[in-house]
Write an enzyme that holds these catalytic residues in place. Structure first.
Site, PDB file in Angstrom:
ATOM      1  N   ASP A 105      61.123  49.256  13.770  1.00  0.00           N
ATOM      2  CA  ASP A 105      61.942  48.038  13.926  1.00  0.00           C
ATOM      3  C   ASP A 105      63.393  48.426  13.696  1.00  0.00           C
ATOM      4  O   ASP A 105      63.678  49.548  13.315  1.00  0.00           O
ATOM      5  CB  ASP A 105      61.493  46.972  12.904  1.00  0.00           C
ATOM      6  CG  ASP A 105      61.598  47.502  11.467  1.00  0.00           C
ATOM      7  OD1 ASP A 105      60.583  47.987  10.950  1.00  0.00           O
ATOM      8  OD2 ASP A 105      62.703  47.491  10.891  1.00  0.00           O
ATOM      9  N   GLY A 110      62.804  51.433   9.317  1.00  0.00           N
ATOM     10  CA  GLY A 110      63.661  50.571  10.125  1.00  0.00           C
ATOM     11  C   GLY A 110      64.893  51.348  10.558  1.00  0.00           C
ATOM     12  O   GLY A 110      65.545  51.990   9.732  1.00  0.00           O
ATOM     13  N   GLU A 157      49.272  53.537   8.571  1.00  0.00           N
ATOM     14  CA  GLU A 157      50.083  54.719   8.883  1.00  0.00           C
ATOM     15  C   GLU A 157      49.279  56.015   8.785  1.00  0.00           C
ATOM     16  O   GLU A 157      49.743  57.060   9.218  1.00  0.00           O
ATOM     17  CB  GLU A 157      51.281  54.791   7.917  1.00  0.00           C
ATOM     18  CG  GLU A 157      52.250  53.644   8.116  1.00  0.00           C
ATOM     19  CD  GLU A 157      53.278  53.552   6.994  1.00  0.00           C
ATOM     20  OE1 GLU A 157      54.431  53.211   7.286  1.00  0.00           O
ATOM     21  OE2 GLU A 157      52.927  53.794   5.822  1.00  0.00           O
ATOM     22  N   MET A 171      61.002  52.462   2.122  1.00  0.00           N
ATOM     23  CA  MET A 171      60.859  51.984   0.753  1.00  0.00           C
ATOM     24  C   MET A 171      60.266  53.011  -0.221  1.00  0.00           C
ATOM     25  O   MET A 171      59.905  52.637  -1.337  1.00  0.00           O
ATOM     26  CB  MET A 171      60.012  50.696   0.747  1.00  0.00           C
ATOM     27  CG  MET A 171      60.617  49.590   1.607  1.00  0.00           C
ATOM     28  SD  MET A 171      59.642  48.073   1.681  1.00  0.00           S
ATOM     29  CE  MET A 171      59.801  47.474   0.013  1.00  0.00           C
ATOM     30  N   GLU A 172      60.147  54.269   0.203  1.00  0.00           N
ATOM     31  CA  GLU A 172      59.489  55.243  -0.679  1.00  0.00           C
ATOM     32  C   GLU A 172      60.142  56.624  -0.731  1.00  0.00           C
ATOM     33  O   GLU A 172      60.131  57.281  -1.782  1.00  0.00           O
ATOM     34  CB  GLU A 172      58.019  55.449  -0.245  1.00  0.00           C
ATOM     35  CG  GLU A 172      57.124  54.246  -0.333  1.00  0.00           C
ATOM     36  CD  GLU A 172      57.219  53.349   0.891  1.00  0.00           C
ATOM     37  OE1 GLU A 172      57.710  53.809   1.947  1.00  0.00           O
ATOM     38  OE2 GLU A 172      56.813  52.176   0.786  1.00  0.00           O
TER      39      GLU A 172
HETATM   40  N1  ADE Z   1      59.883  50.244   6.872  1.00  0.00           N
HETATM   41  C1  ADE Z   1      59.815  49.942   8.185  1.00  0.00           C
HETATM   42  N2  ADE Z   1      60.748  49.041   8.521  1.00  0.00           N
HETATM   43  C2  ADE Z   1      61.432  48.771   7.378  1.00  0.00           C
HETATM   44  C3  ADE Z   1      62.495  47.914   7.071  1.00  0.00           C
HETATM   45  N3  ADE Z   1      63.054  47.138   8.008  1.00  0.00           N
HETATM   46  N4  ADE Z   1      62.942  47.858   5.781  1.00  0.00           N
HETATM   47  C4  ADE Z   1      62.374  48.642   4.840  1.00  0.00           C
HETATM   48  N5  ADE Z   1      61.356  49.458   5.068  1.00  0.00           N
HETATM   49  C5  ADE Z   1      60.886  49.534   6.334  1.00  0.00           C
END
Ligand code: ADE
Length: 253
Positions: free
Chosen positions: A216, A78, A12, A192-193
């Site tokens: 995604d 996501g 990234e 996640m952060e």
């Molecule tokens: N970062 C990118 N895609 C993610 C997902 N599906 N879940 C958690 N963190 C992500």
């Protein structure tokens, strides 16, 4: 003024690191903090590693050891909300930890003893990042090249602003993302952060912003989509967004 640019994964941030002409590596807590300049702006660029604890630790080191005056988190997320598609950009207005639940002692999602579940991103930085993102996404071919646009179907990417949620889970099936959508209908995207760093910055009174590209849809295909996107596209977006945003800041005299 020194600004921290943070991402969770090397993919990234790699293109951005390659642009720093004068970086000096300072190693703290097993992380490389790259101190130098980008677009004439003093920066510290660092990979936090993945997850809320790793991100909170990295933010604390940035604030205590490097005395940064703002933190910008970049990378991928996501998509959760229906219109948030792969290749879109989300600029957070607020951030929440979706896996934090100390109920019934405290309301669900509230960070105990703070009274907050949703931590606000800095309005000025976020406005500016969103304006830059709108400009860049107006011409995805210029940003990514025709082949990447075709391969990933990124012809008409959009910029969204709103709630970004974070938790220590990669959301990789439709049932889980549906559960999140039902619980938090205004959440645009999940990662996640970000909310962990937002909490740390709130405690220190330092401005924070997060800009994430959608890799995604947090569904059954999330793992494959994420892996391809991160390998090929994510770094280009982060470089373009952060570089164009830094260029809008008045260089220090
Ligand atoms: N970062 C990118 N895609 C993610 C997902 N599906 N879940 C958690 N963190 C992500």
């Amino acid at each position: 003024m020194t600004i921290a640019i943070v991402a969770a994964m090397h993919e990234e941030l790699s293109a951005l690191l390659a642009q720093m002409p004068d970086e000096q590596r300072v190693r703290v807590a097993g992380r490389d903090f790259w101190v130098g300049h980008l677009r004439g702006q003093a920066v510290v660029v660092v990979l936090s590693r993945i997850g809320k604890v790793a991100a909170a630790l990295t933010a604390t080191v940035l604030l205590e050891r490097f005395q940064v005056q703002a933190i910008v988190f970049t990378g991928v997320a996501g998509g959760l909300a229906p219109g948030v598609q792969v290749g879109d950009v989300v600029v957070a207005t607020r951030l929440l930890q979706h896996d934090l639940d100390a109920s019934p002692i405290f309301p669900k999602y509230e960070v105990p003893l703070t009274g907050h579940a949703r931590f606000a991103a800095d309005t000025e930085i976020s406005d500016s990042l969103a304006a830059v993102a709108v400009g860049l996404l107006a011409d995805p071919v210029a940003l990514l090249g025709q082949k990447v646009v075709d391969d990933f179907a990124l012809a008409t990417p959009a910029v969204h602003r709103g709630l970004l949620i974070s938790g220590d889970r990669f959301v990789s099936n439709a049932a889980e993302s549906e559960t999140l959508r039902r619980a938090l209908p205004d959440a645009l995207a999940v990662e996640m952060e970000g909310a962990a760093v937002a909490q740390v910055c709130h405690d220190y009174g330092v401005p924070f912003a997060a800009v994430r590209t959608i890799s995604d849809r947090a569904d059954d295909e999330a793992h494959g989509d994420f892996t391809r996107f991160v390998a090929v596209v994510a770094s280009r977006y982060s470089l373009a967004l952060v570089d164009a945003w830094l260029a809008t800041l008045t260089p220090p005299t």
